[in-house]
Design a protein around this motif. Sequence first.
Motif, PDB file in Angstrom:
ATOM      1  N   ASN A  41      -9.232  -3.957 -27.327  1.00  0.00           N
ATOM      2  CA  ASN A  41     -10.384  -4.443 -28.086  1.00  0.00           C
ATOM      3  C   ASN A  41     -11.627  -4.483 -27.193  1.00  0.00           C
ATOM      4  O   ASN A  41     -11.799  -5.395 -26.385  1.00  0.00           O
ATOM      5  CB  ASN A  41     -10.090  -5.837 -28.656  1.00  0.00           C
ATOM      6  CG  ASN A  41     -11.234  -6.334 -29.529  1.00  0.00           C
ATOM      7  OD1 ASN A  41     -12.293  -5.704 -29.610  1.00  0.00           O
ATOM      8  ND2 ASN A  41     -11.015  -7.446 -30.204  1.00  0.00           N
ATOM      9  N   GLY A  42     -12.471  -3.495 -27.367  1.00  0.00           N
ATOM     10  CA  GLY A  42     -13.667  -3.398 -26.537  1.00  0.00           C
ATOM     11  C   GLY A  42     -14.674  -4.513 -26.779  1.00  0.00           C
ATOM     12  O   GLY A  42     -15.586  -4.722 -25.979  1.00  0.00           O
ATOM     13  N   LEU A  43     -14.524  -5.243 -27.887  1.00  0.00           N
ATOM     14  CA  LEU A  43     -15.453  -6.339 -28.185  1.00  0.00           C
ATOM     15  C   LEU A  43     -15.039  -7.636 -27.496  1.00  0.00           C
ATOM     16  O   LEU A  43     -15.803  -8.604 -27.466  1.00  0.00           O
ATOM     17  CB  LEU A  43     -15.476  -6.625 -29.699  1.00  0.00           C
ATOM     18  CG  LEU A  43     -15.811  -5.489 -30.650  1.00  0.00           C
ATOM     19  CD1 LEU A  43     -15.703  -5.969 -32.101  1.00  0.00           C
ATOM     20  CD2 LEU A  43     -17.219  -4.983 -30.369  1.00  0.00           C
ATOM     21  N   MET A  64     -20.082  -9.360 -31.160  1.00  0.00           N
ATOM     22  CA  MET A  64     -20.333  -8.516 -32.329  1.00  0.00           C
ATOM     23  C   MET A  64     -21.834  -8.369 -32.510  1.00  0.00           C
ATOM     24  O   MET A  64     -22.516  -9.339 -32.868  1.00  0.00           O
ATOM     25  CB  MET A  64     -19.675  -9.121 -33.562  1.00  0.00           C
ATOM     26  CG  MET A  64     -18.143  -9.049 -33.408  1.00  0.00           C
ATOM     27  SD  MET A  64     -17.261  -9.664 -34.820  1.00  0.00           S
ATOM     28  CE  MET A  64     -17.535 -11.396 -34.659  1.00  0.00           C
ATOM     29  N   VAL A  65     -22.313  -7.155 -32.217  1.00  0.00           N
ATOM     30  CA  VAL A  65     -23.753  -6.864 -32.162  1.00  0.00           C
ATOM     31  C   VAL A  65     -24.393  -7.881 -31.203  1.00  0.00           C
ATOM     32  O   VAL A  65     -24.126  -7.801 -30.009  1.00  0.00           O
ATOM     33  CB  VAL A  65     -24.386  -6.873 -33.572  1.00  0.00           C
ATOM     34  CG1 VAL A  65     -25.792  -6.254 -33.499  1.00  0.00           C
ATOM     35  CG2 VAL A  65     -23.537  -6.057 -34.555  1.00  0.00           C
ATOM     36  N   ASP A  66     -25.128  -8.859 -31.720  1.00  0.00           N
ATOM     37  CA  ASP A  66     -25.787  -9.774 -30.779  1.00  0.00           C
ATOM     38  C   ASP A  66     -25.230 -11.192 -30.878  1.00  0.00           C
ATOM     39  O   ASP A  66     -25.824 -12.126 -30.369  1.00  0.00           O
ATOM     40  CB  ASP A  66     -27.302  -9.787 -31.006  1.00  0.00           C
ATOM     41  CG  ASP A  66     -27.660 -10.201 -32.422  1.00  0.00           C
ATOM     42  OD1 ASP A  66     -26.738 -10.479 -33.216  1.00  0.00           O
ATOM     43  OD2 ASP A  66     -28.860 -10.249 -32.731  1.00  0.00           O
ATOM     44  N   GLU A  67     -24.070 -11.340 -31.544  1.00  0.00           N
ATOM     45  CA  GLU A  67     -23.496 -12.678 -31.702  1.00  0.00           C
ATOM     46  C   GLU A  67     -22.125 -12.736 -31.016  1.00  0.00           C
ATOM     47  O   GLU A  67     -21.290 -11.865 -31.250  1.00  0.00           O
ATOM     48  CB  GLU A  67     -23.351 -13.002 -33.187  1.00  0.00           C
ATOM     49  CG  GLU A  67     -22.960 -14.438 -33.424  1.00  0.00           C
ATOM     50  CD  GLU A  67     -23.123 -14.813 -34.889  1.00  0.00           C
ATOM     51  OE1 GLU A  67     -24.245 -15.154 -35.294  1.00  0.00           O
ATOM     52  OE2 GLU A  67     -22.118 -14.751 -35.611  1.00  0.00           O
ATOM     53  N   ALA A  68     -21.912 -13.757 -30.203  1.00  0.00           N
ATOM     54  CA  ALA A  68     -20.608 -13.938 -29.558  1.00  0.00           C
ATOM     55  C   ALA A  68     -19.827 -14.978 -30.357  1.00  0.00           C
ATOM     56  O   ALA A  68     -20.297 -16.108 -30.543  1.00  0.00           O
ATOM     57  CB  ALA A  68     -20.790 -14.394 -28.122  1.00  0.00           C
ATOM     58  N   HIS A  69     -18.662 -14.573 -30.831  1.00  0.00           N
ATOM     59  CA  HIS A  69     -17.845 -15.428 -31.686  1.00  0.00           C
ATOM     60  C   HIS A  69     -16.633 -15.892 -30.876  1.00  0.00           C
ATOM     61  O   HIS A  69     -15.822 -15.070 -30.453  1.00  0.00           O
ATOM     62  CB  HIS A  69     -17.401 -14.627 -32.909  1.00  0.00           C
ATOM     63  CG  HIS A  69     -16.717 -15.444 -33.941  1.00  0.00           C
ATOM     64  ND1 HIS A  69     -17.240 -15.652 -35.189  1.00  0.00           N
ATOM     65  CD2 HIS A  69     -15.559 -16.138 -33.902  1.00  0.00           C
ATOM     66  CE1 HIS A  69     -16.428 -16.434 -35.876  1.00  0.00           C
ATOM     67  NE2 HIS A  69     -15.393 -16.739 -35.103  1.00  0.00           N
ATOM     68  N   GLN A  97     -24.211 -14.400 -22.633  1.00  0.00           N
ATOM     69  CA  GLN A  97     -25.635 -14.148 -22.422  1.00  0.00           C
ATOM     70  C   GLN A  97     -25.846 -12.905 -21.548  1.00  0.00           C
ATOM     71  O   GLN A  97     -26.717 -12.081 -21.835  1.00  0.00           O
ATOM     72  CB  GLN A  97     -26.293 -15.366 -21.789  1.00  0.00           C
ATOM     73  CG  GLN A  97     -27.782 -15.310 -21.999  1.00  0.00           C
ATOM     74  CD  GLN A  97     -28.502 -16.562 -21.560  1.00  0.00           C
ATOM     75  OE1 GLN A  97     -27.954 -17.409 -20.881  1.00  0.00           O
ATOM     76  NE2 GLN A  97     -29.754 -16.662 -21.929  1.00  0.00           N
ATOM     77  N   ALA A  98     -25.006 -12.762 -20.524  1.00  0.00           N
ATOM     78  CA  ALA A  98     -25.132 -11.583 -19.658  1.00  0.00           C
ATOM     79  C   ALA A  98     -24.875 -10.291 -20.439  1.00  0.00           C
ATOM     80  O   ALA A  98     -25.427  -9.238 -20.117  1.00  0.00           O
ATOM     81  CB  ALA A  98     -24.154 -11.697 -18.490  1.00  0.00           C
ATOM     82  N   LEU A  99     -24.043 -10.387 -21.479  1.00  0.00           N
ATOM     83  CA  LEU A  99     -23.725  -9.201 -22.286  1.00  0.00           C
ATOM     84  C   LEU A  99     -24.746  -8.972 -23.402  1.00  0.00           C
ATOM     85  O   LEU A  99     -24.590  -8.056 -24.200  1.00  0.00           O
ATOM     86  CB  LEU A  99     -22.328  -9.370 -22.905  1.00  0.00           C
ATOM     87  CG  LEU A  99     -21.161  -9.319 -21.906  1.00  0.00           C
ATOM     88  CD1 LEU A  99     -19.887  -9.842 -22.552  1.00  0.00           C
ATOM     89  CD2 LEU A  99     -20.968  -7.896 -21.406  1.00  0.00           C
ATOM     90  N   GLY A 100     -25.736  -9.835 -23.493  1.00  0.00           N
ATOM     91  CA  GLY A 100     -26.805  -9.606 -24.460  1.00  0.00           C
ATOM     92  C   GLY A 100     -26.678 -10.380 -25.756  1.00  0.00           C
ATOM     93  O   GLY A 100     -27.420 -10.097 -26.707  1.00  0.00           O
TER      94      GLY A 100
END
Length: 169
Positions: A41-43, A64-69, A97-100
Amino acid sequence: MDRITVEPMVVADIPAAHEIERLSFSTPWPAQAFHDELTTNGLAHYVVARRKDRVVGFAGAWLMVDEAHITTFSVHPDHRRRGVGRRLLLALIDRAQALGAVRMTLEVRPSNRAARALYREYGFNDQGRRPGYYTDDGEDALVMTTPALDDPGFQDLLGSVRHRLEASA
Ligand SMILES: CC(C)(COP(=O)(O)OP(=O)(O)OC[C@H]1O[C@@H](n2cnc3c(N)ncnc32)[C@H](O)[C@@H]1OP(=O)(O)O)[C@@H](O)C(=O)NCCC(=O)NCCS
């Protein structure tokens, strides 16, 4: 207190993480699910907390896109209330945050006072409810979300948590 380090989870950590998961949740993930998360799972982004080389907790999130779940988060029952959860959550937020990631979100049982207190301390606010979300007993989930991670007030809050953790290390 023994020093706690937080590092990315690797495949060799899965048996210990799975045991903590089993001790913590009524419907634990199977060990294979951790394996899939780490290898395919690359996410997915997972961290473990170690005390004297022993895994005492772990946490994970999907970006996921710009949200970390946040997908899962737990501390071994013998090591709770000693700041391990705080360190894991801070590491996960830093990583997101480091991952955007722009913000973080999670689901939690309304009855889970311990986790809710910790999330509130880190600026997560109640955002909504998913009725009957938990399949074992039909309990609702509360959805909690951070403010924008780069919000100056949120950064100040993280800074003070970080300062307290460093002072107590
Ligand atoms: C939630 C959990 C990860 C917290 O881990 P922890 O290492 O005990 O957390 P910390 O020691 O860093 O505690 C930080 C703060 O959280 C709150 N907290 C933690 N456990 C609590 C409890 N049993 N009751 C009330 N507040 C609690 C307190 O505010 C605590 O600060 P304090 O000890 O200075 O009062 C842990 O209880 C756990 O693994 N629970 C089972 C799995 C779970 O519910 N995961 C979350 C799923 S959404």
